[in-house]
Write a protein that holds these residues in place. Structure first.
Motif, PDB file in Angstrom:
ATOM      1  N   ASN A  41       0.728  -1.293   0.064  1.00  0.00           N
ATOM      2  CA  ASN A  41      -0.229   0.075  -0.011  1.00  0.00           C
ATOM      3  C   ASN A  41       0.701   1.111  -0.046  1.00  0.00           C
ATOM      4  O   ASN A  41       0.288   2.068   0.501  1.00  0.00           O
TER       5      ASN A  41
ATOM      6  N   SER B   9      -6.937   8.573  -2.755  1.00  0.00           N
ATOM      7  CA  SER B   9      -6.129   7.367  -2.648  1.00  0.00           C
ATOM      8  C   SER B   9      -6.940   6.054  -3.125  1.00  0.00           C
ATOM      9  O   SER B   9      -6.232   5.239  -3.645  1.00  0.00           O
ATOM     10  N   ASN B  10      -8.214   6.118  -2.978  1.00  0.00           N
ATOM     11  CA  ASN B  10      -9.151   5.091  -3.525  1.00  0.00           C
ATOM     12  C   ASN B  10     -10.407   5.744  -4.336  1.00  0.00           C
ATOM     13  O   ASN B  10     -10.702   6.702  -3.954  1.00  0.00           O
ATOM     14  N   ARG B  36       0.553   2.982 -14.891  1.00  0.00           N
ATOM     15  CA  ARG B  36      -0.539   2.100 -14.252  1.00  0.00           C
ATOM     16  C   ARG B  36       0.115   0.808 -13.978  1.00  0.00           C
ATOM     17  O   ARG B  36       1.138   0.225 -14.728  1.00  0.00           O
ATOM     18  N   SER B  38      -0.865  -2.723 -12.770  1.00  0.00           N
ATOM     19  CA  SER B  38      -2.260  -3.682 -12.667  1.00  0.00           C
ATOM     20  C   SER B  38      -1.778  -5.035 -11.727  1.00  0.00           C
ATOM     21  O   SER B  38      -0.594  -5.036 -11.632  1.00  0.00           O
ATOM     22  N   LEU B  39      -2.888  -5.711 -11.162  1.00  0.00           N
ATOM     23  CA  LEU B  39      -2.579  -6.652 -10.091  1.00  0.00           C
ATOM     24  C   LEU B  39      -1.679  -7.737 -10.804  1.00  0.00           C
ATOM     25  O   LEU B  39      -1.952  -8.134 -11.856  1.00  0.00           O
ATOM     26  N   SER B  87      -9.295  -0.831 -14.195  1.00  0.00           N
ATOM     27  CA  SER B  87      -8.973  -1.092 -12.772  1.00  0.00           C
ATOM     28  C   SER B  87      -7.513  -1.469 -12.519  1.00  0.00           C
ATOM     29  O   SER B  87      -6.942  -2.366 -12.976  1.00  0.00           O
ATOM     30  N   VAL B  89      -3.902   0.396 -10.073  1.00  0.00           N
ATOM     31  CA  VAL B  89      -3.374   1.607  -9.075  1.00  0.00           C
ATOM     32  C   VAL B  89      -2.456   2.468 -10.316  1.00  0.00           C
ATOM     33  O   VAL B  89      -1.588   2.013 -11.014  1.00  0.00           O
ATOM     34  N   GLY B 110       0.009   6.365  -5.077  1.00  0.00           N
ATOM     35  CA  GLY B 110      -0.765   5.797  -6.119  1.00  0.00           C
ATOM     36  C   GLY B 110      -2.276   6.154  -5.491  1.00  0.00           C
ATOM     37  O   GLY B 110      -2.715   6.494  -4.690  1.00  0.00           O
ATOM     38  N   THR B 111      -3.253   6.080  -6.795  1.00  0.00           N
ATOM     39  CA  THR B 111      -4.781   5.981  -6.644  1.00  0.00           C
ATOM     40  C   THR B 111      -5.088   4.442  -7.028  1.00  0.00           C
ATOM     41  O   THR B 111      -4.817   4.127  -8.311  1.00  0.00           O
ATOM     42  N   ARG B 112      -5.726   3.784  -6.234  1.00  0.00           N
ATOM     43  CA  ARG B 112      -6.418   2.477  -6.522  1.00  0.00           C
ATOM     44  C   ARG B 112      -7.757   2.616  -7.104  1.00  0.00           C
ATOM     45  O   ARG B 112      -8.505   3.088  -6.458  1.00  0.00           O
ATOM     46  N   THR B 114     -10.963   0.984  -8.885  1.00  0.00           N
ATOM     47  CA  THR B 114     -11.940  -0.043  -9.014  1.00  0.00           C
ATOM     48  C   THR B 114     -13.006   0.365  -9.911  1.00  0.00           C
ATOM     49  O   THR B 114     -13.902   1.148  -9.476  1.00  0.00           O
TER      50      THR B 114
END
Lengths: 116, 116
Positions: A41, B9-10, B36, B38-39, B87, B89, B110-112, B114
């Motif tokens: 995070n 942040s989110n 960017r 990604s997961l 979607s 971060v 970062g900005t997450r 979704t």
């Protein structure tokens, strides 16, 4: 085109043991090379960089990296791992000839897990 | 604060809505980057601003993505008609710029994003 490969998704090491996180790169010219660390995070934090000169670069938190031009590698090392070193590590490259676009090309990251 | 800041942040948004992400770079840094993450992936370059020069938009994945930088400081990344594949971060970074050297980039938290 430039690229970075981090061949290990995860590296496990016992606390107190030496650690190595591998990175190889591909650029048309000569590289600028970087290592960043990302804690959960959090954004990426700069560890060290290779610009020119001495192939062994020392950085933050006791980390160092060795530039090897013939093997196109820039492996991250630390003589004695700490549990607090557990994080996600990214290698990045930029071609020295690219004076326009200065964005870095990142590897996919290696998760370092240091066991107590 | 001395670091790069990002807001929100989110962000959770519905598919098809527009979103704006903000980045406030380190004072005095003329270069600003958006990436960017990604997961499970590395960082993907999106766009680069340097002083008053035209931005390098070569990393933007589609015309739904745009960014601006006002007054050489704060930047806003806008995603129109968001899709679920957006979607990720979104990380902002800033750096100094020099000739014959590559300054390290400093990243925000970062900005997450979704997209539901």
């Amino acid at each position: 085109a430039q690229s970075v490969a981090q061949p290990e998704d995860q590296v496990n090491v016992a606390e107190g043991n030496p650690l190595t996180v591998k990175c190889t790169y591909s650029v048309s010219g000569n590289p600028y090379l970087f290592w960043y660390v990302q804690y959960p995070n959090r954004g990426l934090q700069f560890l060290l960089k290779y610009i020119t000169g001495d192939n062994l670069v020392k950085g933050s938190y006791g980390f160092e990296a060795e530039f090897n031009k013939s093997q196109t590698s820039f492996h991250l090392k630390k003589p004695s791992a700490l549990v607090s070193d557990s994080a996600l590590y990214f290698c990045a490259v930029r071609d020295k000839r690219d004076t326009g676009r200065r964005a870095l090309t990142f590897g996919s990251g290696t998760r370092l897990q240091v066991q107590p | 604060g001395a670091g790069v800041s990002q807001s929100p942040s989110n962000k959770v948004t519905e598919k098809g809505k527009d979103v704006e992400l903000r980045c406030d770079p380190i004072s005095g840094h003329t270069a600003l980057y958006w990436y960017r993450q990604s997961l499970g992936q590395g960082l993907e370059f999106l766009i680069y601003f340097q002083g008053n020069s035209a931005p390098d938009k070569s990393g933007l994945p589609s015309d739904r993505f745009s960014a601006e930088r006002t007054g050489g400081s704060v930047s806003t990344l806008t995603i129109q008609r968001t899709q679920q594949e957006d979607s990720a971060v979104y990380l902002c970074a800033s750096s100094l710029v020099g000739t014959g050297i590559s300054y390290e980039q400093y990243f925000g938290p970062g900005t997450r994003l979704t997209v539901t």
